[in-house]
Design an enzyme around this catalytic site. Structure first.
Site, PDB file in Angstrom:
ATOM      1  N   TYR A  94      15.986 -13.410  67.298  1.00 43.29           N
ATOM      2  CA  TYR A  94      15.615 -13.229  65.971  1.00 43.29           C
ATOM      3  C   TYR A  94      14.580 -14.143  65.317  1.00 43.29           C
ATOM      4  O   TYR A  94      13.820 -13.823  64.723  1.00 43.29           O
ATOM      5  CB  TYR A  94      16.850 -13.387  64.946  1.00 43.29           C
ATOM      6  CG  TYR A  94      16.739 -13.051  63.718  1.00 43.29           C
ATOM      7  CD1 TYR A  94      16.721 -11.603  63.202  1.00 43.29           C
ATOM      8  CD2 TYR A  94      16.147 -13.907  62.487  1.00 43.29           C
ATOM      9  CE1 TYR A  94      16.590 -11.326  61.822  1.00 43.29           C
ATOM     10  CE2 TYR A  94      15.954 -13.694  61.458  1.00 43.29           C
ATOM     11  CZ  TYR A  94      16.064 -12.495  60.996  1.00 43.29           C
ATOM     12  OH  TYR A  94      15.936 -11.922  59.834  1.00 43.29           O
ATOM     13  N   PHE A 146     -10.651   1.709  51.012  1.00 43.20           N
ATOM     14  CA  PHE A 146      -9.760   2.228  51.625  1.00 43.20           C
ATOM     15  C   PHE A 146      -8.436   2.497  51.127  1.00 43.20           C
ATOM     16  O   PHE A 146      -7.842   1.726  50.356  1.00 43.20           O
ATOM     17  CB  PHE A 146      -9.429   1.363  53.105  1.00 43.20           C
ATOM     18  CG  PHE A 146      -8.626   2.419  54.150  1.00 43.20           C
ATOM     19  CD1 PHE A 146      -9.304   3.187  54.691  1.00 43.20           C
ATOM     20  CD2 PHE A 146      -7.321   2.145  54.321  1.00 43.20           C
ATOM     21  CE1 PHE A 146      -8.385   4.241  55.444  1.00 43.20           C
ATOM     22  CE2 PHE A 146      -6.402   3.148  54.866  1.00 43.20           C
ATOM     23  CZ  PHE A 146      -6.957   4.023  55.863  1.00 43.20           C
ATOM     24  N   THR A 147      -7.736   3.681  51.379  1.00 45.87           N
ATOM     25  CA  THR A 147      -6.711   4.077  50.670  1.00 45.87           C
ATOM     26  C   THR A 147      -5.557   3.078  50.405  1.00 45.87           C
ATOM     27  O   THR A 147      -5.297   2.993  49.206  1.00 45.87           O
ATOM     28  CB  THR A 147      -6.162   5.645  51.361  1.00 45.87           C
ATOM     29  OG1 THR A 147      -5.773   5.006  52.723  1.00 45.87           O
ATOM     30  CG2 THR A 147      -7.160   6.543  51.401  1.00 45.87           C
ATOM     31  N   ASP A 236     -10.937  -6.774  56.566  1.00 40.93           N
ATOM     32  CA  ASP A 236     -10.004  -5.794  57.072  1.00 40.93           C
ATOM     33  C   ASP A 236     -10.672  -5.700  58.430  1.00 40.93           C
ATOM     34  O   ASP A 236     -11.688  -5.155  58.634  1.00 40.93           O
ATOM     35  CB  ASP A 236     -10.031  -4.715  56.207  1.00 40.93           C
ATOM     36  CG  ASP A 236      -9.122  -3.561  56.821  1.00 40.93           C
ATOM     37  OD1 ASP A 236      -8.779  -3.740  58.056  1.00 40.93           O
ATOM     38  OD2 ASP A 236      -8.945  -2.642  56.033  1.00 40.93           O
ATOM     39  N   LYS A 279      -4.876   0.172  65.648  1.00 37.09           N
ATOM     40  CA  LYS A 279      -6.358   0.460  65.693  1.00 37.09           C
ATOM     41  C   LYS A 279      -6.809  -0.434  67.041  1.00 37.09           C
ATOM     42  O   LYS A 279      -6.356  -0.132  68.139  1.00 37.09           O
ATOM     43  CB  LYS A 279      -7.253   0.481  64.688  1.00 37.09           C
ATOM     44  CG  LYS A 279      -7.115   1.616  63.702  1.00 37.09           C
ATOM     45  CD  LYS A 279      -5.781   1.449  63.025  1.00 37.09           C
ATOM     46  CE  LYS A 279      -5.830   2.280  61.661  1.00 37.09           C
ATOM     47  NZ  LYS A 279      -4.515   2.047  60.910  1.00 37.09           N
ATOM     48  N   ARG A 403     -11.170  13.758  54.454  1.00 40.60           N
ATOM     49  CA  ARG A 403     -11.367  12.291  53.771  1.00 40.60           C
ATOM     50  C   ARG A 403     -12.447  12.557  52.441  1.00 40.60           C
ATOM     51  O   ARG A 403     -13.500  12.353  52.568  1.00 40.60           O
ATOM     52  CB  ARG A 403     -12.092  11.097  54.801  1.00 40.60           C
ATOM     53  CG  ARG A 403     -11.103  10.883  55.906  1.00 40.60           C
ATOM     54  CD  ARG A 403     -10.296   9.504  55.359  1.00 40.60           C
ATOM     55  NE  ARG A 403      -9.108   9.730  54.775  1.00 40.60           N
ATOM     56  CZ  ARG A 403      -7.989   9.019  54.799  1.00 40.60           C
ATOM     57  NH1 ARG A 403      -7.903   8.053  55.626  1.00 40.60           N
ATOM     58  NH2 ARG A 403      -6.834   9.280  54.096  1.00 40.60           N
ATOM     59  N   PHE A 470      -2.930  12.424  49.425  1.00 39.48           N
ATOM     60  CA  PHE A 470      -3.444  12.872  50.492  1.00 39.48           C
ATOM     61  C   PHE A 470      -2.380  13.227  51.770  1.00 39.48           C
ATOM     62  O   PHE A 470      -2.268  14.284  52.448  1.00 39.48           O
ATOM     63  CB  PHE A 470      -4.692  12.430  51.395  1.00 39.48           C
ATOM     64  CG  PHE A 470      -4.482  10.918  51.655  1.00 39.48           C
ATOM     65  CD1 PHE A 470      -4.642   9.852  50.608  1.00 39.48           C
ATOM     66  CD2 PHE A 470      -4.064  10.504  52.793  1.00 39.48           C
ATOM     67  CE1 PHE A 470      -4.390   8.653  51.302  1.00 39.48           C
ATOM     68  CE2 PHE A 470      -4.053   9.219  53.368  1.00 39.48           C
ATOM     69  CZ  PHE A 470      -4.006   8.262  52.438  1.00 39.48           C
TER      70      PHE A 470
END
Ligand code: F0G
Length: 478
Positions: A94, A146-147, A236, A279, A403, A470
């Site tokens: 843990y 970005f969303t 980001d 990514k 998009r 979306f």
């Protein structure tokens, strides 16, 4: 470049028989395939039914009904044998898992920041950063929204202000670093909102602009300008390795620098980063928030236990952290990133050769189709990009993502749609998953949809979720 396509005019395919000079020299992926996952080709009738059931939203399709899945590059990468071996070495304690310390060491080395707070994925890190740094009434400048990033900024009470260069909003303009910040725009925001800018968000590459990169010179200049105003730069860094590859290709002085070194220099101009491990880092789940500032790190460690998990696992299993640590090491190798972006460029070049309108230049993780030019005259409120994504699926079972206006959502103040200039469909390439033959099938399907004289009339939105619409909105055909 990759293998040139036989149909490509000007391709130097002088592969003669009978002892003539063999000039074509292709290169290929720096790996071979050890395990396969079967996929299913469906009939048009099956796809019509599946799409209607999904409310003409490709997010709502079952993946079983998809032949080639280019919805996203997020969490869809193939892991290597070395990463899978690491999964067996998960320390599922843990607290204080040794895999966390390995991840921390690798992130510090490649992304430079001092403190690493693990999260279940990128938006978990965005949530922590926004809650810690934003006060109601603040503004956050960024190189295009970005969303999920903008959602968390607004959710914490800030207003997002776009400071990307104008070229980013025009799909036909060629610019080597279309993700760059317009420094004059940024300075105006910093000046007008003195004391109300908690940080500047620097995304590399810029997803919504078409996966476009930011130059090293720009990152350096943003850091310098923000230094004058004592405002931190938060990156980001989701696709920062891909960004580094473009710097190597396009920016003077970096042609011989290893991508890992370019990444380190780029990150050295930032004070922290949010990361979606799904990514660049080559894993199916995971992320982190990294920062240099001790006080912000302490707040993040306090908050992560509430929303994600203890500060040494943040929602990931030990094995997930090990896979991500190893994925990062693989992701910064030049041979990997050359093949990754080479495949995206191959698709872009085919489509361009056939006259299909795409965002130029081709970005890092995807080829973006310019839906406005597929359906000239279609009103934006008929959702041209959503319509195009639906048509693509119907043609050959290729799944893509809207998009455009649907992704842009609504202005929280006026309630009206945002009307983005870009109305795009994204063909996103997962890392190390598809072959060149799959890419050929995709290109031919896109071309067929583009050439189809029967133009659809568009869609009507019949269900609209409140947040990030979306993902779950439903449509009917007009
Ligand atoms: N930032 C960027 C630039 C992204 O592209 C994403 C995710 C996130 C943050 C959020 O990360 O999904 O791990 O929570 N983009 C995915 C996509 C969803 O398909 O482009 P996450």
């Amino acid at each position: 470049m990759r293998n040139s396509h036989p149909g490509q005019p000007g391709a130097d395919d002088t592969v003669q028989t009978m002892g003539m000079q063999y000039r074509r020299r292709s290169w290929a992926e720096p790996y071979k395939i050890k395990m396969v996952e079967p996929i299913r080709m469906t009939t048009r009738a099956q796809r019509e039914k599946a799409l209607a059931e999904a409310g003409y939203n490709t997010f709502l399709l079952r993946s079983d009904d998809v032949y080639i899945d280019l919805l996203t590059d997020s969490g869809t990468s193939a892991m290597s044998d070395w990463q899978w071996a690491g999964m067996m070495l998960g320390d599922e304690a843990y607290a204080g898992s040794k895999n966390f310390y390995h991840l921390e060491e690798v992130v510090r080395k490649h992304y430079t920041h001092k403190h690493v707070i693990p999260t279940h994925q990128g938006r978990g890190a965005e949530h922590l950063l926004s809650q810690i740094m934003i006060q109601a009434g603040d503004v956050v400048p960024g190189n295009m929204y970005f969303t999920t990033t903008r959602f968390h900024q607004e959710h914490a009470g800030a207003k997002f202000i776009d400071v990307i260069i104008d070229e980013a909003h025009d799909p036909s303009v060629i610019h080597p670093f279309k993700g760059n910040v317009d420094l004059a725009k940024l300075e105006r925001v910093l000046e007008a909102h003195r004391g109300r800018v908690p940080y500047v968000c620097l995304a590399a590459t810029v997803n919504m602009a078409g996966g476009q990169p930011v130059s090293m010179a720009c990152a350096r200049a943003v850091k310098e300008l923000c230094g004058k105003y004592r405002v931190p730069v938060m990156s980001d860094a989701t696709r920062a390795v891909e960004n580094a590859w473009f710097i190597k290709q396009r920016e003077e002085g970096y042609a011989d620098t290893p991508v890992a070194d370019i990444l380190r220099e780029f990150m050295s101009y930032t004070d922290g980063a949010t990361m979606s491990g799904k990514k660049d880092p080559l894993v199916n789940i995971g992320g982190w928030l990294s920062v240099n500032d001790d006080a912000i790190a302490e707040k993040a460690r306090n908050l992560v236990v509430v929303f994600e998990g203890l500060h040494t696992y943040g929602g990931m299993a030990g094995r997930d952290m090990e896979a991500m640590a190893r994925g990062i090491v693989e992701s910064v190798q030049d041979a990997h990133i050359r093949a990754r972006i080479g495949q995206v460029e191959y698709l872009g070049e085919l489509l361009q050769t056939w006259g299909v309108p795409i965002v130029q230049p081709v970005g890092g993780h995807a080829v973006y189709l310019d839906a406005r030019r597929f359906y000239p005259g279609m009103a934006q409120t008929r959702f041209p990009a959503q319509t195009l994504a639906a048509e693509l699926y119907l043609d050959a079972g290729v799944r893509a993502m809207e998009r455009g206006i649907v992704s842009a959502g609504r202005n929280t103040e006026t309630g009206d749609h945002f009307y983005p200039k870009l109305e795009l469909v994204r063909l996103t390439i997962p890392r190390r998953v598809y072959t060149q033959a799959h890419i050929d099938v995709v290109a031919e399907s896109v071309q067929a949809v583009f050439a189809n004289p029967q133009r659809p009339a568009g869609l009507e939105m019949v269900y609209e979720p409140e947040c990030l619409r979306f993902f779950q909105a439903r449509f009917e055909r007009l």
